[in-house]
Design a protein around this motif. Structure first.
Motif, PDB file in Angstrom:
ATOM      1  N   LEU A   1      45.392  45.688  42.822  1.00 29.60           N
ATOM      2  CA  LEU A   1      45.052  45.672  44.108  1.00 29.60           C
ATOM      3  C   LEU A   1      43.640  45.809  44.256  1.00 29.60           C
ATOM      4  CD1 LEU A   1      45.838  45.749  47.086  1.00 29.60           C
ATOM      5  CD2 LEU A   1      46.157  48.392  46.924  1.00 29.60           C
ATOM      6  N   GLY A   2      42.908  46.822  43.539  1.00 25.72           N
ATOM      7  CA  GLY A   2      41.413  47.074  43.624  1.00 25.72           C
ATOM      8  C   GLY A   2      40.611  45.642  43.308  1.00 25.72           C
TER       9      GLY A   2
ATOM     10  N   ILE B   1      41.021  43.190  46.088  1.00 22.08           N
ATOM     11  CA  ILE B   1      40.301  43.500  47.212  1.00 22.08           C
ATOM     12  C   ILE B   1      38.755  43.053  47.025  1.00 22.08           C
ATOM     13  CG2 ILE B   1      39.347  45.387  48.705  1.00 22.08           C
ATOM     14  CD1 ILE B   1      41.848  46.560  48.558  1.00 22.08           C
ATOM     15  N   ALA B   2      38.237  43.781  45.757  1.00 22.41           N
ATOM     16  CA  ALA B   2      36.881  43.217  45.502  1.00 22.41           C
ATOM     17  C   ALA B   2      36.552  41.695  45.316  1.00 22.41           C
ATOM     18  CB  ALA B   2      36.506  43.980  44.062  1.00 22.41           C
TER      19      ALA B   2
END
Length: 243
Positions: free
Chosen positions: A13-14, A17-18
């Motif tokens: 997820l991180g 998003i990035a």
């Protein structure tokens, strides 16, 4: 027994998003450069058309300007009484790598749509300490031909103008007109192509840059290429996780 060294197949997820943020920024920059490309091509086309365009009288041109028509890069001829000895403000400028100032005076335009037209008379290099004479009472006729230009807007790095010291860094038409006691100035400035002081050769009329670069397509492709590279790296990370 589960292998503790096995990679996680959970969705990152991180990282996603990035990557999405970076991708949107890069694509946005590419689209912005394409818009700049369209603007620059229109500008270059107008400049090319200007090269052979005859000068038109000032009064009808100013009348069209007052009605909202964009007269940027329009060549006009205007009669300016006393321009050779008119008071001026000094605008910091760089021409061909040489620092200096541009002398800007007010041309009274009675009977026109505006009370005055600011005239950029030309560039004086820093190595020249003298200036043309000033005599506000002089009304000798002077016809000047030039190109109407929108004043460049000051950016966050542009130093503040200092009218008290006659030091200017941006073309603030209203403030310059006030300093020159010129009422109701036109919003565009006239960059002279003919000299107001032909006997004083240090003053160089310079209405247009000698060369205007147009690399916006190259910049757009660079941003889109970086976006593609970021997408490829993200896909490679996902493939390695789920292999």
């Amino acid at each position: 027994m589960t292998d503790s060294a096995a990679p996680s197949r959970r969705w990152p997820l991180g990282l996603t998003i990035a990557a999405a943020i970076g991708l949107s920024i890069l694509i946005g920059l590419g689209v912005w450069q394409l818009k700049r490309l369209a603007w620059k091509e229109d500008l270059l086309a107008r400049i090319a058309a200007l090269q052979a365009a005859p000068a038109e009288p000032a009064q009808p041109a100013l009348a069209r300007m007052a009605k909202g028509q964009d007269l940027g890069f329009t060549r006009i001829a205007v009669d300016c009484p006393g321009l050779a000895k008119a008071p001026y403000v000094q605008l910091y400028a760089v021409r061909d790598g040489q620092a200096g100032v541009r002398l800007i005076s007010a041309c009274a335009t009675p009977g026109a749509a505006y009370g005055a037209l600011l005239v950029d008379r030309g560039f004086v290099a820093d190595v020249i300490s003298s200036r043309p004479p000033v005599d506000a009472a002089d009304r000798a006729p002077m016809r000047v031909q030039g190109v109407l230009r929108h004043p460049d807007k000051a950016s966050f790095v542009t130093p503040a103008n200092d009218p008290a010291r006659n030091v200017w860094y941006s073309r603030d038409v209203a403030a310059m007109a006030k300093a020159l006691n010129a009422p109701a100035p036109a919003p565009l400035m006239l960059l002279a192509e003919t000299s107001s002081n032909p006997e004083w050769r240090a003053l160089v009329p310079a209405p247009l840059p000698s060369e205007i670069p147009n690399r916006h397509l190259e910049y757009a492709l660079t941003w889109f290429g970086l976006a593609g590279a970021l997408l490829a790296v993200y896909a490679a990370v996902l493939w390695r996780r789920w292999k």
